[in-house]
Design an enzyme around this catalytic site. Structure first.
Site, short mmCIF file in Angstrom:
data_model
loop_
_atom_site.label_atom_id
_atom_site.label_comp_id
_atom_site.label_asym_id
_atom_site.label_seq_id
_atom_site.Cartn_x
_atom_site.Cartn_y
_atom_site.Cartn_z
N SER A 4 -25.81 31.64 -86.72
CA SER A 4 -24.67 32.54 -86.62
C SER A 4 -23.74 32.24 -87.79
CB SER A 4 -23.92 32.27 -85.31
OG SER A 4 -22.63 32.86 -85.33
N TYR A 32 -20.27 27.07 -78.26
CA TYR A 32 -21.14 27.97 -79.05
C TYR A 32 -21.15 27.55 -80.52
CZ TYR A 32 -23.04 32.41 -80.86
OH TYR A 32 -23.80 33.35 -81.48
#
Ligand code: NAD
Length: 269
Positions: free
Chosen positions: A154, A167
């Protein structure tokens, strides 16, 4: 000269491919000629729908339910893949989720859940794939590499994210995991690469794009001024898995419309 990436006769496993980016990757790999395994956590109907879409396009696919954070389920999934397809050529570690909260309110359960699915899941699947790649070696008429592992990371591999520390930590972890196994596996002719998506329109971030106000706010973070689509990532994954990308290993390719360009500085010079 053949311009499109070819994955003909290769077997690919894409974790979390009943939805979003994983499904986009599965469709793109199948379109390039790969036989695919659609792995899913819970949604059997969505997984069968993805399989049917691939079969309707002339491809080959089957669905397998497995929680990537459970070692026994991961091993059972690989065993089933080897029984059906004989081997694995491409692993796409895509399964992931968010459990967001303020740092001081974050429960240990939510921390552990995100790390175990987003990061430990990549470890468990990559280990099974690497063992098979090393056992089998290069098959000349399929690929120049003995195997390819793509780790879905990401932009939060590099952009800190308040309110999402579990995350962001999982994605930062994927970066060093990916690079370390790339270094260790390169002598076996195994390539390992990361993809760092920016904002891609999927269920994981629905609240960031499902109203015009939310989308406008999101677009302030994207210099290229559009949200990404699962097929954007699918095309990149198909290329990275192909021999056209044979000299790429141990790096993350960001595909983010410029989100990692510090857009807040654009008019601040
Ligand atoms: P999504 O919610 O549409 O898909 C998540 C997928 O993960 C689903 O297929 C689900 O079945 C699977 N999954 C969840 N828990 C699992 C488990 N325990 N075992 C196996 N599968 C499991 O979300 P998405 O946006 O498509 O996300 C896919 C990946 O892309 C994730 O790793 C996410 O972090 C990453 N990503 C997404 C974006 C984005 O903007 N959408 C941006 C950067 C990175």
């Amino acid at each position: 000269m053949n311009q499109s990436p070819s994955l003909i006769n290769q077997a690919a496993l894409i974790t979390g491919s009943d939805s979003g980016i994983g499904k986009g990757v599965a469709l793109a790999l199948a379109a390039a000629g790969a036989k695919v395994v659609i792995n899913y956590a819970h949604n059997h109907d969505a997984a069968e729908e993805a399989v049917n879409q691939i079969i309707a396009l002339g491809g080959e696919a089957f669905a397998f339910q497995a929680d990537v954070s459970h070692e026994d389920e991961v091993k059972a999934m690989f065993a089933q893949m080897f029984e059906r397809y004989g081997t694995i050529d491409i692993l796409v570690n895509n399964a992931g989720l968010q459990k967001d909260s303020k740092f001081v309110d974050m429960s240990l359960d939510d921390w552990n859940k995100v790390i175990s699915i987003n990061l430990t899941g990549q470890f468990l699947c990559s280990r099974e794939a690497a063992k098979e790649f090393i056992r089998r070696g290069v098959v000349e008429d399929r690929s120049r590499a003995a195997g390819k592992i793509i780790c879905m990371s990401s932009v939060h591999e590099v952009i800190p994210w308040a309110g999402h520390v579990n995350y962001a930590a999982s994605k930062g972890g994927i970066s060093m995991f990916m690079k370390s196994i790339a270094q260790e596996l390169a002598p076996h002719k195994i390539r390992v690469v990361g993809i760092g998506p920016g904002a891609i329109q999927t269920p994981i971030n629905k609240s960031a794009w499902d109203t015009p106000e939310a989308l406008d706010k999101l677009l302030t973070l994207i210099p290229y001024n559009r949200i990404g689509k699962p097929d954007d990532i699918g095309q990149l994954a198909a290329w990275l898995a192909s021999d056209q990308a044979d000299y790429i290993t141990g790096t993350t390719i960001f595909m983010d419309g410029g989100m990692t360009l510090y857009p807040g500085f654009a008019d601040n010079g």
